[in-house]
Scaffold this active site. Structure first.
Site, PDB file in Angstrom:
ATOM      1  N   THR A 290      -6.584   5.972   7.911  1.00  0.00           N
ATOM      2  CA  THR A 290      -7.237   6.673   6.320  1.00  0.00           C
ATOM      3  C   THR A 290      -7.205   5.392   5.363  1.00  0.00           C
ATOM      4  O   THR A 290      -7.224   5.470   4.237  1.00  0.00           O
ATOM      5  CB  THR A 290      -6.130   7.660   5.807  1.00  0.00           C
ATOM      6  OG1 THR A 290      -4.867   7.135   5.689  1.00  0.00           O
ATOM      7  CG2 THR A 290      -6.179   8.983   6.568  1.00  0.00           C
TER       8      THR A 290
ATOM      9  N   HIS B  11       5.210   6.406   7.194  1.00  0.00           N
ATOM     10  CA  HIS B  11       5.114   6.054   5.661  1.00  0.00           C
ATOM     11  C   HIS B  11       4.580   7.351   5.012  1.00  0.00           C
ATOM     12  O   HIS B  11       4.331   8.422   5.617  1.00  0.00           O
ATOM     13  CB  HIS B  11       4.071   4.846   5.621  1.00  0.00           C
ATOM     14  CG  HIS B  11       2.658   5.411   6.184  1.00  0.00           C
ATOM     15  ND1 HIS B  11       2.259   5.123   7.531  1.00  0.00           N
ATOM     16  CD2 HIS B  11       1.601   5.932   5.564  1.00  0.00           C
ATOM     17  CE1 HIS B  11       1.143   5.646   7.886  1.00  0.00           C
ATOM     18  NE2 HIS B  11       0.848   6.377   6.556  1.00  0.00           N
TER      19      HIS B  11
ATOM     20  N   HIS C  76       0.934  -1.097  -0.043  1.00  0.00           N
ATOM     21  CA  HIS C  76       0.125  -0.025  -0.051  1.00  0.00           C
ATOM     22  C   HIS C  76       0.724   1.221  -0.068  1.00  0.00           C
ATOM     23  O   HIS C  76       0.354   2.351  -0.494  1.00  0.00           O
ATOM     24  CB  HIS C  76      -0.914   0.285   1.284  1.00  0.00           C
ATOM     25  CG  HIS C  76      -1.369  -1.033   1.716  1.00  0.00           C
ATOM     26  ND1 HIS C  76      -2.678  -1.793   1.080  1.00  0.00           N
ATOM     27  CD2 HIS C  76      -1.178  -2.279   2.630  1.00  0.00           C
ATOM     28  CE1 HIS C  76      -3.003  -2.908   1.620  1.00  0.00           C
ATOM     29  NE2 HIS C  76      -1.967  -3.170   2.527  1.00  0.00           N
TER      30      HIS C  76
ATOM     31  N   HIS D 150       1.933   9.003   1.638  1.00  0.00           N
ATOM     32  CA  HIS D 150       0.969   8.930   0.589  1.00  0.00           C
ATOM     33  C   HIS D 150       1.313   9.891  -0.657  1.00  0.00           C
ATOM     34  O   HIS D 150       1.732  11.039  -0.351  1.00  0.00           O
ATOM     35  CB  HIS D 150      -0.253   9.304   1.116  1.00  0.00           C
ATOM     36  CG  HIS D 150      -0.710   8.642   2.217  1.00  0.00           C
ATOM     37  ND1 HIS D 150      -1.495   7.380   2.538  1.00  0.00           N
ATOM     38  CD2 HIS D 150      -0.504   8.501   3.684  1.00  0.00           C
ATOM     39  CE1 HIS D 150      -1.722   6.687   3.576  1.00  0.00           C
ATOM     40  NE2 HIS D 150      -1.037   7.478   4.368  1.00  0.00           N
TER      41      HIS D 150
ATOM     42  N   HIS E  90       3.160  10.414   7.146  1.00  0.00           N
ATOM     43  CA  HIS E  90       2.601   9.961   8.385  1.00  0.00           C
ATOM     44  C   HIS E  90       3.463   9.375   9.432  1.00  0.00           C
ATOM     45  O   HIS E  90       4.030   8.407   9.085  1.00  0.00           O
ATOM     46  CB  HIS E  90       1.281   9.216   7.905  1.00  0.00           C
ATOM     47  CG  HIS E  90       0.132   9.927   7.336  1.00  0.00           C
ATOM     48  ND1 HIS E  90      -0.698   9.382   6.758  1.00  0.00           N
ATOM     49  CD2 HIS E  90      -0.080  11.238   7.316  1.00  0.00           C
ATOM     50  CE1 HIS E  90      -1.653   9.985   6.125  1.00  0.00           C
ATOM     51  NE2 HIS E  90      -1.261  11.306   6.615  1.00  0.00           N
TER      52      HIS E  90
ATOM     53  N   GLU F 107      -2.977  13.531   1.600  1.00  0.00           N
ATOM     54  CA  GLU F 107      -4.379  13.089   2.136  1.00  0.00           C
ATOM     55  C   GLU F 107      -5.212  14.292   2.760  1.00  0.00           C
ATOM     56  O   GLU F 107      -6.487  14.734   2.236  1.00  0.00           O
ATOM     57  CB  GLU F 107      -4.350  11.972   3.199  1.00  0.00           C
ATOM     58  CG  GLU F 107      -3.736  10.798   2.706  1.00  0.00           C
ATOM     59  CD  GLU F 107      -3.934   9.450   3.289  1.00  0.00           C
ATOM     60  OE1 GLU F 107      -3.840   9.112   4.265  1.00  0.00           O
ATOM     61  OE2 GLU F 107      -4.663   8.618   2.749  1.00  0.00           O
TER      62      GLU F 107
HETATM   63  O1  LIG Z   1      -2.150   7.624   9.117  1.00  0.00           O
HETATM   64  C1  LIG Z   1      -2.403   6.479   8.403  1.00  0.00           C
HETATM   65  N1  LIG Z   1      -2.072   6.006   7.327  1.00  0.00           N
HETATM   66  C2  LIG Z   1      -2.422   4.959   6.987  1.00  0.00           C
HETATM   67  O2  LIG Z   1      -2.043   4.429   5.992  1.00  0.00           O
HETATM   68  C3  LIG Z   1      -3.198   4.134   8.000  1.00  0.00           C
HETATM   69  C4  LIG Z   1      -2.692   3.300   9.016  1.00  0.00           C
HETATM   70  C5  LIG Z   1      -3.179   1.840   8.899  1.00  0.00           C
HETATM   71  C6  LIG Z   1      -2.613   0.837   9.730  1.00  0.00           C
HETATM   72  C7  LIG Z   1      -1.372   1.124  10.296  1.00  0.00           C
HETATM   73  C8  LIG Z   1      -0.720   2.558  10.198  1.00  0.00           C
HETATM   74  C9  LIG Z   1      -1.416   3.206   9.404  1.00  0.00           C
HETATM   75  S1  LIG Z   1      -3.713   5.585   9.354  1.00  0.00           S
HETATM   76 ZN   LIG Z   2      -0.798   7.324   6.259  1.00  0.00          ZN
END
Ligand SMILES: O=C1NC(=O)[C@@H](c2ccccc2)S1
Ligand SMILES: [Zn+2]
Length: 260
Positions: free
Chosen positions: A198, A94, A64, A96, A119, A106
């Protein structure tokens, strides 16, 4: 003939509510942050990041996003202060991003999106025993959101982007002592509100802290995120990992507070 069932089936955010009804809940994330509608709350102190010891472990393409995971067996790397009543332990960070410059974050600010959003995910180890348990509690998680804007090279993001070729497919590799403090902008002014994960399972367990000031990264550095794949090496389809962001969700009467 060979009918490979693709391992990688991308489910679009618009149908998540079928399996996760909470997707249409009252505290979903992300949201559009409207600065002049945010409530300046003088009781909100500064956010304090204690990331000084090196607890990073590996970098993983989890299908993802690309995630840098941390050793969260003790309180060496925590966030506290601001809207938080306890220290929250850093678990992972991580990103996005989109397929081109102007979309990918996001959260949006007055309707404007950024190229990407970082994040840093933390959990309340004072009140809960595991990340999994915290992830289902209303005050279980604290996510620090940092916008990425394109411009000059970011001198420290190279440590991450130069390692991305090693995790092109869904794999993991070790990363030495990486202190995410080097990814912070100069100002820690923030907006905060109660929201959710998210991505599925979309638990409404996140205290969001979104920094107002973006960090600047180069188009070249961002481009390296876009060459990652959702798919594994063994799959014959190669699907580029991009647009892994959920669009803004209804505010449903929530108040966004600002430290500014
Ligand atoms: O801020 C977020 N970003 C994401 O991809 C979501 C997530 C879901 C599970 C674990 C860690 C993060 S919550
Ligand atoms: Zn995230």
């Amino acid at each position: 003939g060979h009918h490979f069932i693709p391992f990688c089936i991308i489910i679009s955010p618009s149908v998540w509510h079928k399996n996760y009804p909470v997707a249409q809940g009252n505290r979903q994330s992300p949201i559009d942050i409207v600065p002049h509608q945010a409530l300046h709350d003088p009781s909100l102190g500064p956010v304090v990041l204690n990331y000084d010891q090196c607890t990073s472990m590996n970098i993983t393409n989890n299908g993802h996003s690309v995630v840098v995971q941390f050793d969260d067996s003790d309180d060496r790397s925590v966030i506290q202060g601001g809207p938080l009543d306890n220290p929250y332990r850093l678990k992972q960070f991580h990103f996005h991003w989109g397929e081109k410059g102007c979309h990918g974050s996001e959260h949006t600010v007055a309707g404007n999106s950024y190229a990407s959003e970082l994040h840093l995910v933390h959990w309340n180890a004072v009140k809960y025993k595991t990340f999994g348990e915290a992830a289902t509690a209303p005050d279980g998680l604290a996510v620090l959101g940092i916008f990425l804007e394109t411009g000059d090279d970011h001198r420290w993001l190279h440590v991450i982007t130069d390692a991305l070729y090693m995790v092109k497919f869904k794999v993991s590799t070790t990363v030495n002592c990486f202190n995410p403090k080097c990814l912070l902008p100069s100002s820690l002014h923030y907006w905060t509100y109660l929201g959710s994960l998210t991505t599925p399972p979309l638990h409404e367990s996140v205290i969001w802290i979104v920094l107002r000031e973006p960090i600047i990264v180069s188009e070249k550095q961002l481009g390296k995120f876009r060459m990652l794949l959702f798919t594994g090496e063994e799959e014959d389809q190669r699907i580029r990992m991009e647009n892994n962001f959920r669009p803004p969700q209804p505010l449903k009467g929530r108040k966004v507070r600002s430290s500014i």
